[in-house]
Design a protein around this motif. Structure first.
Motif, PDB file in Angstrom:
ATOM      1  N   ARG A   1       3.966  35.763 -42.119  1.00 53.83           N
ATOM      2  CA  ARG A   1       4.260  36.486 -40.878  1.00 53.83           C
ATOM      3  C   ARG A   1       3.440  37.762 -40.726  1.00 53.83           C
ATOM      4  O   ARG A   1       3.472  38.396 -39.682  1.00 53.83           O
TER       5      ARG A   1
ATOM      6  N   SER B   1       1.820  38.499 -35.049  1.00 60.18           N
ATOM      7  CA  SER B   1       1.845  38.352 -33.600  1.00 60.18           C
ATOM      8  C   SER B   1       3.025  39.129 -33.010  1.00 60.18           C
ATOM      9  O   SER B   1       3.959  39.513 -33.719  1.00 60.18           O
ATOM     10  N   VAL B   2       2.978  39.313 -31.692  1.00 62.01           N
ATOM     11  CA  VAL B   2       4.041  40.033 -30.988  1.00 62.01           C
ATOM     12  C   VAL B   2       5.340  39.243 -31.030  1.00 62.01           C
ATOM     13  O   VAL B   2       6.429  39.814 -31.139  1.00 62.01           O
ATOM     14  N   GLU B   3       5.257  37.907 -30.959  1.00 57.67           N
ATOM     15  CA  GLU B   3       6.460  37.063 -30.978  1.00 57.67           C
ATOM     16  C   GLU B   3       7.228  37.229 -32.288  1.00 57.67           C
ATOM     17  O   GLU B   3       8.453  37.313 -32.296  1.00 57.67           O
ATOM     18  N   ILE B   4       6.504  37.259 -33.377  1.00 57.20           N
ATOM     19  CA  ILE B   4       7.157  37.437 -34.685  1.00 57.20           C
ATOM     20  C   ILE B   4       7.820  38.809 -34.749  1.00 57.20           C
ATOM     21  O   ILE B   4       8.949  38.951 -35.223  1.00 57.20           O
ATOM     22  N   GLU B   5       7.128  39.823 -34.246  1.00 54.28           N
ATOM     23  CA  GLU B   5       7.689  41.180 -34.255  1.00 54.28           C
ATOM     24  C   GLU B   5       8.964  41.259 -33.421  1.00 54.28           C
ATOM     25  O   GLU B   5       9.953  41.860 -33.840  1.00 54.28           O
ATOM     26  N   LEU B   6       8.975  40.623 -32.244  1.00 49.88           N
ATOM     27  CA  LEU B   6      10.171  40.627 -31.400  1.00 49.88           C
ATOM     28  C   LEU B   6      11.335  39.899 -32.065  1.00 49.88           C
ATOM     29  O   LEU B   6      12.480  40.355 -32.020  1.00 49.88           O
ATOM     30  N   GLY B   7      11.056  38.767 -32.679  1.00 51.47           N
ATOM     31  CA  GLY B   7      12.109  38.023 -33.379  1.00 51.47           C
ATOM     32  C   GLY B   7      12.712  38.819 -34.518  1.00 51.47           C
ATOM     33  O   GLY B   7      13.937  38.860 -34.694  1.00 51.47           O
ATOM     34  N   GLU B   8      11.867  39.460 -35.294  1.00 52.64           N
ATOM     35  CA  GLU B   8      12.351  40.275 -36.419  1.00 52.64           C
ATOM     36  C   GLU B   8      13.156  41.474 -35.922  1.00 52.64           C
ATOM     37  O   GLU B   8      14.171  41.834 -36.513  1.00 52.64           O
TER      38      GLU B   8
END
Length: 137
Positions: free
Chosen positions: A101, A78-85
């Protein structure tokens, strides 16, 4: 300096590779097993390892070997996981890549095995080798 290597897959951790360690000859899965017989239950039939099969590496007849080799490209689920990473990476914090993830974004046949692919990456860029454009990270 540390150099990444592609390890050969072995039967050691395979759940289908088994050893009959009984003291008498016995029939298991329709095959007659002598003591200390190594066998594989991965395919449709039980296959007994022959004496000329490799002791550590995977034999050519293994049902888990993929022919032709398969290329899989993973990306964040998801985009949220990508932003967090990406925020962690920007702050210099290293993270462990948890399998939950990521998801498969592309799957197809590969002209190279894993070893050959690792050697080709050293010679030329990923954009030349892959049939699709990669996303960042």
């Amino acid at each position: 300096m540390y150099e990444e290597k592609v390890r050969k897959f072995t039967c050691y951790y395979c759940s289908d590779c088994k050893l009959y360690a009984g003291s008498e000859t016995k029939t298991i899965h329709g095959r007659r097993m002598k003591p200390n017989t190594k066998y594989c239950t991965g395919g449709k039939k039980v296959i007994i390892f022959r004496s000329d099969d490799p002791k550590v590496n995977v034999p050519k007849w293994c049902p888990k070997r993929r022919m032709p080799p398969v290329l899989r490209i993973y990306h964040f689920r998801s985009v949220e996981i990508e932003l967090g990473e990406s925020m962690l990476a920007a702050n210099g914090i290293s993270f462990f890549p948890y399998p939950s993830r990521y998801a498969v974004r592309y799957e197809g046949d590969s002209p190279y095995t894993a070893m050959e692919f690792a050697k080709q990456i050293k010679k030329c860029s990923l954009a030349e080798l892959l049939p699709m454009q990669l996303l960042p990270y």
